[in-house]
Design a protein around this motif. Structure first.
Motif, PDB file in Angstrom:
ATOM      1  N   ASN A 117      -6.538  15.941   5.590  1.00 39.24           N
ATOM      2  CA  ASN A 117      -5.672  15.681   4.385  1.00 39.24           C
ATOM      3  C   ASN A 117      -6.358  15.839   3.173  1.00 39.24           C
ATOM      4  N   CYS A 118      -7.782  15.469   2.997  1.00 37.67           N
ATOM      5  CA  CYS A 118      -8.369  15.372   1.598  1.00 37.67           C
ATOM      6  C   CYS A 118      -9.498  16.336   1.522  1.00 37.67           C
ATOM      7  N   ALA A 119      -9.140  17.431   1.146  1.00 38.55           N
ATOM      8  CA  ALA A 119     -10.345  18.808   1.177  1.00 38.55           C
ATOM      9  C   ALA A 119     -11.581  18.322   0.048  1.00 38.55           C
ATOM     10  N   ASN A 120     -11.228  17.788  -0.612  1.00 35.80           N
ATOM     11  CA  ASN A 120     -12.452  17.407  -1.775  1.00 35.80           C
ATOM     12  C   ASN A 120     -13.247  15.968  -1.441  1.00 35.80           C
ATOM     13  N   PHE A 121     -12.920  15.491  -0.469  1.00 40.66           N
ATOM     14  CA  PHE A 121     -13.478  14.181  -0.078  1.00 40.66           C
ATOM     15  C   PHE A 121     -14.980  14.135  -0.100  1.00 40.66           C
ATOM     16  N   CYS A 122     -15.992  13.518  -0.593  1.00 37.63           N
ATOM     17  CA  CYS A 122     -17.343  13.766  -0.621  1.00 37.63           C
ATOM     18  C   CYS A 122     -18.081  12.674  -0.655  1.00 37.63           C
ATOM     19  N   THR A 161      -1.187   2.715  10.790  1.00 37.48           N
ATOM     20  CA  THR A 161       0.139   3.611  10.453  1.00 37.48           C
ATOM     21  C   THR A 161       0.125   3.538   8.646  1.00 37.48           C
ATOM     22  N   GLY A 162       0.032   2.451   8.551  1.00 35.49           N
ATOM     23  CA  GLY A 162      -0.011   2.291   6.693  1.00 35.49           C
ATOM     24  C   GLY A 162      -1.218   2.948   6.226  1.00 35.49           C
ATOM     25  N   ILE A 163      -2.338   2.765   6.559  1.00 32.46           N
ATOM     26  CA  ILE A 163      -3.107   3.613   5.871  1.00 32.46           C
ATOM     27  C   ILE A 163      -3.349   4.819   6.042  1.00 32.46           C
ATOM     28  N   CYS A 164      -2.893   5.313   7.160  1.00 30.65           N
ATOM     29  CA  CYS A 164      -2.774   6.955   7.647  1.00 30.65           C
ATOM     30  C   CYS A 164      -1.784   7.628   6.547  1.00 30.65           C
ATOM     31  N   ARG A 165      -0.568   6.819   6.596  1.00 28.71           N
ATOM     32  CA  ARG A 165       0.503   7.274   5.739  1.00 28.71           C
ATOM     33  C   ARG A 165       0.136   7.183   4.186  1.00 28.71           C
ATOM     34  N   ALA A 166      -0.998   6.288   3.839  1.00 32.81           N
ATOM     35  CA  ALA A 166      -1.317   6.387   2.360  1.00 32.81           C
ATOM     36  C   ALA A 166      -2.254   7.686   2.202  1.00 32.81           C
ATOM     37  N   ILE A 167      -3.243   7.823   3.056  1.00 32.62           N
ATOM     38  CA  ILE A 167      -4.317   9.036   3.141  1.00 32.62           C
ATOM     39  C   ILE A 167      -3.340  10.300   3.106  1.00 32.62           C
ATOM     40  N   ARG A 168      -2.244  10.492   3.761  1.00 37.60           N
ATOM     41  CA  ARG A 168      -1.659  11.707   3.824  1.00 37.60           C
ATOM     42  C   ARG A 168      -1.035  11.794   2.278  1.00 37.60           C
ATOM     43  N   SER A 169      -0.636  10.924   1.489  1.00 31.88           N
ATOM     44  CA  SER A 169      -0.285  10.889   0.256  1.00 31.88           C
ATOM     45  C   SER A 169      -1.105  11.427  -0.643  1.00 31.88           C
ATOM     46  N   TRP A 170      -2.543  11.140  -0.474  1.00 30.89           N
ATOM     47  CA  TRP A 170      -3.621  11.163  -1.352  1.00 30.89           C
ATOM     48  C   TRP A 170      -4.563  12.656  -1.238  1.00 30.89           C
ATOM     49  N   LYS A 171      -4.034  13.830  -1.450  1.00 31.21           N
ATOM     50  CA  LYS A 171      -4.490  14.949  -1.193  1.00 31.21           C
ATOM     51  C   LYS A 171      -5.633  15.195  -1.944  1.00 31.21           C
ATOM     52  N   ASP A 172      -5.740  14.625  -3.203  1.00 31.64           N
ATOM     53  CA  ASP A 172      -6.934  14.775  -4.081  1.00 31.64           C
ATOM     54  C   ASP A 172      -8.124  13.691  -3.868  1.00 31.64           C
ATOM     55  N   LEU A 173      -7.965  12.800  -2.834  1.00 30.06           N
ATOM     56  CA  LEU A 173      -8.963  11.861  -2.766  1.00 30.06           C
ATOM     57  C   LEU A 173     -10.226  12.410  -2.563  1.00 30.06           C
ATOM     58  N   GLU A 174     -11.203  11.754  -3.235  1.00 25.73           N
ATOM     59  CA  GLU A 174     -12.582  12.080  -3.062  1.00 25.73           C
ATOM     60  C   GLU A 174     -13.638  11.110  -2.785  1.00 25.73           C
ATOM     61  N   SER A 175     -13.152   9.908  -3.084  1.00 26.01           N
ATOM     62  CA  SER A 175     -14.032   8.740  -2.898  1.00 26.01           C
ATOM     63  C   SER A 175     -13.396   7.659  -2.021  1.00 26.01           C
ATOM     64  N   LEU A 194       0.868  -1.305  -0.110  1.00 25.39           N
ATOM     65  CA  LEU A 194      -0.094   0.062  -0.101  1.00 25.39           C
ATOM     66  C   LEU A 194       0.759   1.285   0.198  1.00 25.39           C
ATOM     67  N   THR A 195       1.839   1.339   0.969  1.00 23.02           N
ATOM     68  CA  THR A 195       2.799   2.465   0.826  1.00 23.02           C
ATOM     69  C   THR A 195       3.384   2.663  -0.384  1.00 23.02           C
ATOM     70  N   TYR A 196       4.102   1.693  -1.097  1.00 17.75           N
ATOM     71  CA  TYR A 196       4.660   1.803  -2.437  1.00 17.75           C
ATOM     72  C   TYR A 196       3.720   2.127  -3.346  1.00 17.75           C
ATOM     73  N   THR A 197       2.315   1.741  -3.321  1.00 22.86           N
ATOM     74  CA  THR A 197       1.510   2.275  -4.220  1.00 22.86           C
ATOM     75  C   THR A 197       1.013   3.733  -4.001  1.00 22.86           C
ATOM     76  N   ALA A 198       0.975   4.171  -2.658  1.00 26.17           N
ATOM     77  CA  ALA A 198       0.690   5.315  -2.449  1.00 26.17           C
ATOM     78  C   ALA A 198       1.384   6.291  -2.885  1.00 26.17           C
ATOM     79  N   GLU A 199       2.570   6.252  -2.833  1.00 28.54           N
ATOM     80  CA  GLU A 199       3.873   7.120  -3.050  1.00 28.54           C
ATOM     81  C   GLU A 199       4.031   7.258  -4.772  1.00 28.54           C
ATOM     82  N   ARG A 200       3.390   6.337  -5.504  1.00 29.98           N
ATOM     83  CA  ARG A 200       3.589   6.467  -6.869  1.00 29.98           C
ATOM     84  C   ARG A 200       2.093   6.830  -7.586  1.00 29.98           C
ATOM     85  N   CYS A 201       1.136   7.019  -6.556  1.00 32.57           N
ATOM     86  CA  CYS A 201      -0.287   7.585  -7.178  1.00 32.57           C
ATOM     87  C   CYS A 201      -0.513   8.798  -6.392  1.00 32.57           C
TER      88      CYS A 201
END
Length: 306
Positions: A171-176, A138-152, A114-121
């Motif tokens: 971290n995800c201002a556009n999450f809806c 810790t793993g999912i929180c680290r990933a979420i911090r990488s995804w500032k554009d996450l909406e869904s 998951l971390t490897y993927t988050a860093e490259r997406c």
């Protein structure tokens, strides 16, 4: 070929646009099978962003067995290596262009994967990740911090939702848009109202849903536009010593509170096959029992994977 005869175009001379059109019909296994190594033009076509808007791993399942202790599944090493290899090739070809990432219900991703993927997406907008057994806090929180554009997000029900929901809120201002696959209780409902009151779409389909949790959602999520509780096992817990009971229809209080929504999707029909299955599984769907891919369905178009 005789001199002066008709010229024959080679595969590597095909226009990139045509190659990309052909490659769009390939699944993830075909795209990562080595066609990018045929020649430079094929490699260029394989890396075209049009092919990598969505990384769909919903056709891939882990080879696993259930175990009695956390994480409650053991994944075969070869299965893990296959997923790691596929992720490395896909993420190398995509060059950060993936905006939608879909994992199978029985694809058990590790923290490292998951971390490897988050860093490259970095521009991910939609995540479908129904199985979290091997993912730590810790793993999912680290990933979420990488995804500032996450909406869904499509996720399983979890026992301690605040750590995740707070991370999304911060971290995800556009999450809806949120889909929860599993029991939905008062704790989860109050967590959403406290930290993610801005969400517009919520699906709880095919889950055990407490009536009090539903009321908290309807009262507290004032920005909510679409709510899907189709095929839910709706439970009412009256004051002691009365036992909990399964509601067979929505009462006037719920209908009145839901009347402000743009869409309130429900199904509680005794003749409905999905309602019958949710009841038989006691509100925690055992998707492996049913048709392959059934878990992908949703009455909300934007959440359906069909």
């Amino acid at each position: 070929m005789d001199e002066g005869g008709p010229s024959v175009r080679r595969w590597e001379d095909l226009d990139t646009d045509i190659l990309v059109k052909i490659f769009q019909s390939f699944d993830i296994f075909e795209l990562t099978s080595g066609i990018g190594h045929v020649c430079s033009s094929w490699r260029m076509a394989c890396a075209d962003p049009l092919l990598w808007k969505t990384l769909d791993l919903s056709i891939m399942k882990s080879n696993f067995i259930k175990i009695p202790l956390e994480p409650y599944v053991y994944v075969d090493g070869r299965s893990d290596k296959t997923l790691t290899r596929l992720l490395k090739i896909s993420l190398s070809l995509s060059k950060g262009s993936i905006s939608s990432l879909i994992f199978h219900f029985n694809l058990y991703v590790s923290d490292e994967q998951l971390t490897y993927t988050a860093e490259r997406c970095p521009h991910l907008r939609r995540l479908v990740l129904p199985a979290w057994n091997r993912i730590k806090k810790t793993g999912i929180c680290r990933a979420i911090r990488s995804w500032k554009d996450l909406e869904s997000l499509t996720m399983p029900s979890i026992a301690n939702p605040p750590y995740l929901i707070e991370e999304i809120a911060n971290n995800c201002a556009n999450f809806c848009e949120l889909k929860i696959m599993g029991p939905f209780d008062i704790f989860f409902a109050t967590t959403l109202v406290t930290h993610l009151s801005r969400i517009k779409v919520l699906s709880l389909r095919c889950s055990m849903l407490l009536k009090d949790a539903l009321i908290i959602i309807l009262d507290g999520l004032q920005s909510l536009e679409v709510l899907n509780i189709s095929h839910c096992l709706l439970i009412e817990i009256p004051p002691p010593p009365e036992p909990r009971r399964v509601m067979k229809e929505l009462d006037d209080t719920i209908r009145q509170k839901a009347s402000r929504l743009g869409q309130f999707l429900t199904c509680m029909e005794e003749s409905c096959v999905m309602c019958q299955r949710t009841k038989a599984d006691e509100g925690l769907m055992r998707w492996y029992r049913y048709e392959e891919g059934l878990w992908k369905a949703d009455e909300v178009t934007s959440l359906s994977l069909y």
